[in-house]
Design a protein around this motif. Structure first.
Motif, PDB file in Angstrom:
ATOM      1  N   TYR A  25       8.120  44.310  31.360  1.00  0.00           N
ATOM      2  CA  TYR A  25       7.338  44.666  32.046  1.00  0.00           C
ATOM      3  C   TYR A  25       5.954  45.287  31.461  1.00  0.00           C
ATOM      4  N   VAL A  26       4.735  45.214  32.278  1.00  0.00           N
ATOM      5  CA  VAL A  26       3.519  45.523  31.805  1.00  0.00           C
ATOM      6  C   VAL A  26       3.225  46.670  32.766  1.00  0.00           C
ATOM      7  N   MET A  27       2.314  47.447  32.672  1.00  0.00           N
ATOM      8  CA  MET A  27       2.219  48.759  33.321  1.00  0.00           C
ATOM      9  C   MET A  27       0.943  49.340  33.398  1.00  0.00           C
ATOM     10  N   ALA A  28       0.521  49.701  34.356  1.00  0.00           N
ATOM     11  CA  ALA A  28      -0.802  50.386  34.589  1.00  0.00           C
ATOM     12  C   ALA A  28      -0.789  51.767  35.086  1.00  0.00           C
ATOM     13  N   GLY A  29      -1.418  52.852  34.823  1.00  0.00           N
ATOM     14  CA  GLY A  29      -1.237  54.211  35.097  1.00  0.00           C
ATOM     15  C   GLY A  29      -2.285  55.134  35.236  1.00  0.00           C
ATOM     16  N   ALA A  30      -2.510  56.058  36.143  1.00  0.00           N
ATOM     17  CA  ALA A  30      -3.368  57.000  36.449  1.00  0.00           C
ATOM     18  C   ALA A  30      -2.973  58.202  36.944  1.00  0.00           C
ATOM     19  N   THR A  68       7.542  41.804  35.113  1.00  0.00           N
ATOM     20  CA  THR A  68       7.308  42.740  36.352  1.00  0.00           C
ATOM     21  C   THR A  68       6.025  43.602  35.940  1.00  0.00           C
ATOM     22  N   ILE A  69       5.253  44.001  36.773  1.00  0.00           N
ATOM     23  CA  ILE A  69       4.176  44.813  36.647  1.00  0.00           C
ATOM     24  C   ILE A  69       4.392  45.997  37.337  1.00  0.00           C
ATOM     25  N   ARG A  70       4.422  47.111  36.766  1.00  0.00           N
ATOM     26  CA  ARG A  70       4.754  48.357  37.200  1.00  0.00           C
ATOM     27  C   ARG A  70       3.669  49.229  37.404  1.00  0.00           C
ATOM     28  N   PHE A  71       3.517  50.280  38.454  1.00  0.00           N
ATOM     29  CA  PHE A  71       2.370  51.126  38.577  1.00  0.00           C
ATOM     30  C   PHE A  71       3.043  52.500  38.491  1.00  0.00           C
ATOM     31  N   ALA A  72       2.194  53.241  37.988  1.00  0.00           N
ATOM     32  CA  ALA A  72       2.542  54.636  38.046  1.00  0.00           C
ATOM     33  C   ALA A  72       1.515  55.645  38.116  1.00  0.00           C
ATOM     34  N   LEU A  73       1.703  56.514  39.141  1.00  0.00           N
ATOM     35  CA  LEU A  73       0.633  57.670  39.244  1.00  0.00           C
ATOM     36  C   LEU A  73       1.528  58.941  38.729  1.00  0.00           C
ATOM     37  N   TRP A  74       0.777  59.374  37.768  1.00  0.00           N
ATOM     38  CA  TRP A  74       1.409  60.449  37.166  1.00  0.00           C
ATOM     39  C   TRP A  74       1.003  62.010  37.487  1.00  0.00           C
ATOM     40  N   ALA A 131      -7.129  55.342  42.504  1.00  0.00           N
ATOM     41  CA  ALA A 131      -7.370  54.429  43.697  1.00  0.00           C
ATOM     42  C   ALA A 131      -7.599  53.048  42.970  1.00  0.00           C
ATOM     43  N   MET A 132      -8.167  52.979  41.590  1.00  0.00           N
ATOM     44  CA  MET A 132      -8.233  51.875  41.226  1.00  0.00           C
ATOM     45  C   MET A 132      -7.145  51.017  40.672  1.00  0.00           C
ATOM     46  N   VAL A 133      -6.048  51.936  40.171  1.00  0.00           N
ATOM     47  CA  VAL A 133      -4.525  51.265  40.119  1.00  0.00           C
ATOM     48  C   VAL A 133      -3.852  50.911  41.249  1.00  0.00           C
ATOM     49  N   MET A 134      -4.177  51.761  42.425  1.00  0.00           N
ATOM     50  CA  MET A 134      -3.436  51.126  43.430  1.00  0.00           C
ATOM     51  C   MET A 134      -4.205  50.078  44.059  1.00  0.00           C
ATOM     52  N   GLU A 135      -5.502  49.860  44.022  1.00  0.00           N
ATOM     53  CA  GLU A 135      -6.404  48.810  44.367  1.00  0.00           C
ATOM     54  C   GLU A 135      -6.005  47.654  43.419  1.00  0.00           C
ATOM     55  N   ALA A 136      -5.643  47.557  42.114  1.00  0.00           N
ATOM     56  CA  ALA A 136      -5.017  46.405  41.395  1.00  0.00           C
ATOM     57  C   ALA A 136      -3.640  45.980  41.841  1.00  0.00           C
ATOM     58  N   ALA A 137      -2.887  46.992  42.497  1.00  0.00           N
ATOM     59  CA  ALA A 137      -1.675  46.230  42.867  1.00  0.00           C
ATOM     60  C   ALA A 137      -1.724  45.728  44.366  1.00  0.00           C
ATOM     61  N   ARG A 138      -2.756  46.268  45.305  1.00  0.00           N
ATOM     62  CA  ARG A 138      -3.003  45.401  46.325  1.00  0.00           C
ATOM     63  C   ARG A 138      -3.510  44.299  45.989  1.00  0.00           C
ATOM     64  N   ILE A 139      -4.600  43.937  45.094  1.00  0.00           N
ATOM     65  CA  ILE A 139      -5.220  42.918  44.760  1.00  0.00           C
ATOM     66  C   ILE A 139      -4.284  41.746  44.352  1.00  0.00           C
ATOM     67  N   ASN A 174       6.410  61.857  39.559  1.00  0.00           N
ATOM     68  CA  ASN A 174       5.746  60.574  39.305  1.00  0.00           C
ATOM     69  C   ASN A 174       5.968  59.881  40.172  1.00  0.00           C
ATOM     70  N   ILE A 175       4.892  58.904  40.686  1.00  0.00           N
ATOM     71  CA  ILE A 175       5.176  57.968  41.675  1.00  0.00           C
ATOM     72  C   ILE A 175       5.247  56.420  41.031  1.00  0.00           C
ATOM     73  N   ILE A 176       6.343  55.681  41.225  1.00  0.00           N
ATOM     74  CA  ILE A 176       6.503  54.360  40.701  1.00  0.00           C
ATOM     75  C   ILE A 176       6.579  53.382  41.858  1.00  0.00           C
ATOM     76  N   ALA A 177       6.016  52.229  41.477  1.00  0.00           N
ATOM     77  CA  ALA A 177       6.078  50.997  42.322  1.00  0.00           C
ATOM     78  C   ALA A 177       5.825  49.699  41.431  1.00  0.00           C
ATOM     79  N   GLU A 178       6.342  48.499  41.886  1.00  0.00           N
ATOM     80  CA  GLU A 178       6.302  47.504  41.271  1.00  0.00           C
ATOM     81  C   GLU A 178       6.367  46.072  41.910  1.00  0.00           C
ATOM     82  N   ILE A 179       5.556  44.998  41.186  1.00  0.00           N
ATOM     83  CA  ILE A 179       5.480  43.585  41.557  1.00  0.00           C
ATOM     84  C   ILE A 179       6.573  43.192  40.608  1.00  0.00           C
TER      85      ILE A 179
END
Length: 536
Positions: free
Chosen positions: A298-303, A341-347, A322-330, A284-289
């Motif tokens: 923390y709160v989290m979004a994933g795809a 913390t806002i955590r993003f996961a690509l499963w 792409a939408m989860v990654m774009e939310a992080a970029r936005i 899994n790929i994990i990144a955070e704000i």
């Protein structure tokens, strides 16, 4: 996104009533501007689909996707970017494949190797035999009849013509039907029956090998020359002995008709596939704000980043990724500093049983069952996991305040499912208020399944999915050879990315975490008087 729509949405922000959970209206306006006027979501989706292509778990392509997505998160300034591994199985990829009918005439057939079946090591040719086998009791019918044959294991059907448009968007009546409470059901014997079906795939391979079959073929489950190629025996110990292919429904029926007429066709299969055992772990790929309050959780979004191999994995689930990654970029580009913390996961491993998100739950949130329970491998982990009791929270269980999932193609977000949790209805209506002019206003009760929020819900953490327009996702794109960039809708994905970013910020800055249900305990069997149906 049209400027008039942006202005309308911004106007509604100003006019919106006070929310039950705090909303930063100026931040929402920034998110809408960045997500509509400066979007990069389709550039991200195009690279995933066209450059990297299909991303089967543990394949060479998913390794490229792991590296590329991490590099994008770094470019955008996110923190704590890393991979989290879990034991999975073999990598597998297709170098080339060909299936041809040789007699009674030469025809190039539309076909694909079934995932994780072995190579033919050069072309092999043999007559076909139509031997429908769907249960162990069918073995006796075909003993002594399959030697030297390519076995067509699907009972041929007569075809189907579509009865409704393959491309649809939700109307008001469609959305209202989603607003229904789903009575929970507990049937532990159902999981046992599914496990038996999983065992059948192994037993069928062993039977065909013992009978001297050369290879096997199945019929595609969609018309229109669509192919899928799903296979689930992905651990080294389970690898099938015989090559297997999926043949387009129209071609499969032609072969079956010829065989029925007494002209047993001869076909040639050349399946050049490759296994990769260099690393049995999936990642899994994990990144955070980072949040300003380290104690706030923390709160989290994933795809899911992985896909099947017949198409390019664009809608399933390059779109969600792409939408989860774009939310992080936005959020990074907007310069917004969240409290949590806002955590993003690509499963990964989603297509083989939600295995990546399951691994995350087990590592960070909670375990199920006793440590002495036998450890299942492969797809069996998916089928048995929710029947293991008790649930034991880990120290980080209370840190996750909300999880939002995207995995229903590229359709416009029309609202959100509250997943049987009435306590969040009012809050989500407030959070959706700025996006009514964009078509997103529905908050519905319906519970959803089949993707990476499921195991979070199974341990009492509310994971949510957004309502998305169906488009042609379920009718023809899902898992098929036409899952390509062409079927993505850019305006819809820009809208969805923007809404996801806003929801994440609202959840991160909310005065209190979203209310969650009690920690699940073993329920009573819903219908203790039901008799098992072996065919269900």
């Amino acid at each position: 996104m049209r400027r008039s729509l942006l202005l309308a949405a911004a106007a509604l922000i100003i006019a919106a009533p006070a929310a039950s959970q705090s909303i930063d209206k100026s931040a929402t306006a920034k998110i809408i501007d960045e997500g509509t006027n400066h979007s990069e979501v389709m550039v991200t989706a195009e690279y995933l689909a066209d450059v990297i292509g299909p991303r089967l778990t543990n394949s060479p392509a998913i390794r490229k996707a792991e590296d590329w997505t991490q590099s994008k998160f770094r470019d955008w300034g996110l923190a704590n970017i890393h991979k989290e591994g879990f034991e999975f199985g073999r990598g597998w990829s297709i170098e080339r494949s060909s299936v041809r009918m040789l007699t009674p005439r030469a025809v190039q057939l539309t076909a694909i190797p079934v995932a994780w079946t072995p190579a033919t090591n050069g072309p092999i040719s043999a007559p076909v035999i139509v031997a429908p086998i769907s249960k162990e009791r069918d073995f006796d019918k075909w003993k002594g009849k399959l030697a030297g044959k390519i076995v067509m294991i699907t009972l041929p059907d007569t075809g189907s013509e579509p009865s409704k448009a393959p491309f649809t968007r939700y109307g008001g009546e469609d959305l209202s039907k989603l607003d229904s409470f789903e009575q929970p059901r507990y049937d532990p014997e159902a999981a046992d029956r599914r496990m038996k079906r999983l065992d059948f795939a192994r037993k069928l391979d062993a039977f065909l090998k013992a009978e001297g079959a050369v290879a096997w073929a199945r019929e595609s489950y969609r018309d229109g020359k669509l192919l899928h190629g799903e296979g689930y025996l992905f651990t080294k110990e389970e690898t099938p002995s015989l090559p297997g292919v999926e043949i387009a429904a129209e071609d499969y029926r032609r072969l079956a008709r010829l065989a029925k007429a007494g002209i047993a066709p001869t076909i040639e299969i050349d399946s050049a596939v490759r296994f990769d055992d260099s690393d049995s772990k999936a990642y899994n790929i994990i990144a955070e704000i980072p949040g300003s309050d380290p104690k706030a959780g923390y709160v989290m979004a994933g795809a899911h980043l992985d896909s099947w191999v017949a198409g390019d994995g664009a809608a399933d689930n390059g779109a969600g990724t792409a939408m989860v990654m774009e939310a992080a970029r936005i959020l990074m580009k907007s310069g917004i500093k969240p409290k949590r913390t806002i955590r993003f996961a690509l499963w990964v491993g989603e297509e083989q049983g939600l295995l990546g998100s399951m691994a995350y739950v087990e590592q960070h949130l909670a375990t199920r069952g006793s440590p002495n329970d036998p450890q299942a491998t492969g797809l069996a982990r998916f089928y048995g996991w929710t029947n293991r009791w008790p649930i034991t929270p880990r120290p980080g269980y209370g840190d996750l305040a909300a999880y939002f999932n995207l995995d229903n193609g590229s359709g416009k977000v029309r609202g959100i499912y509250v997943e049987n949790n009435p306590a969040v209805v009012a809050t989500f209506r407030d959070w959706l208020a700025p996006f009514g002019p964009m078509g997103a206003s529905s908050v519905v009760f319906q519970k959803t399944g089949g993707t990476d929020h499921v195991f979070m819900q199974a341990v009492g953490i509310q994971g949510f999915q957004f309502i998305q327009d169906p488009l042609d996702y379920g009718s023809r794109v899902h898992h098929s050879g036409i899952d390509t960039y062409d079927h993505l809708k850019g305006d819809d994905m820009r809208q969805g990315s923007t809404i996801l970013a806003s929801f994440l910020l609202n959840a991160a800055n909310a005065d209190k975490p979203l209310p969650r249900p009690p920690l699940p305990t073993k329920p009573s069997v819903t219908d203790p008087y039901a008799y098992a149906n072996d065919d269900d």
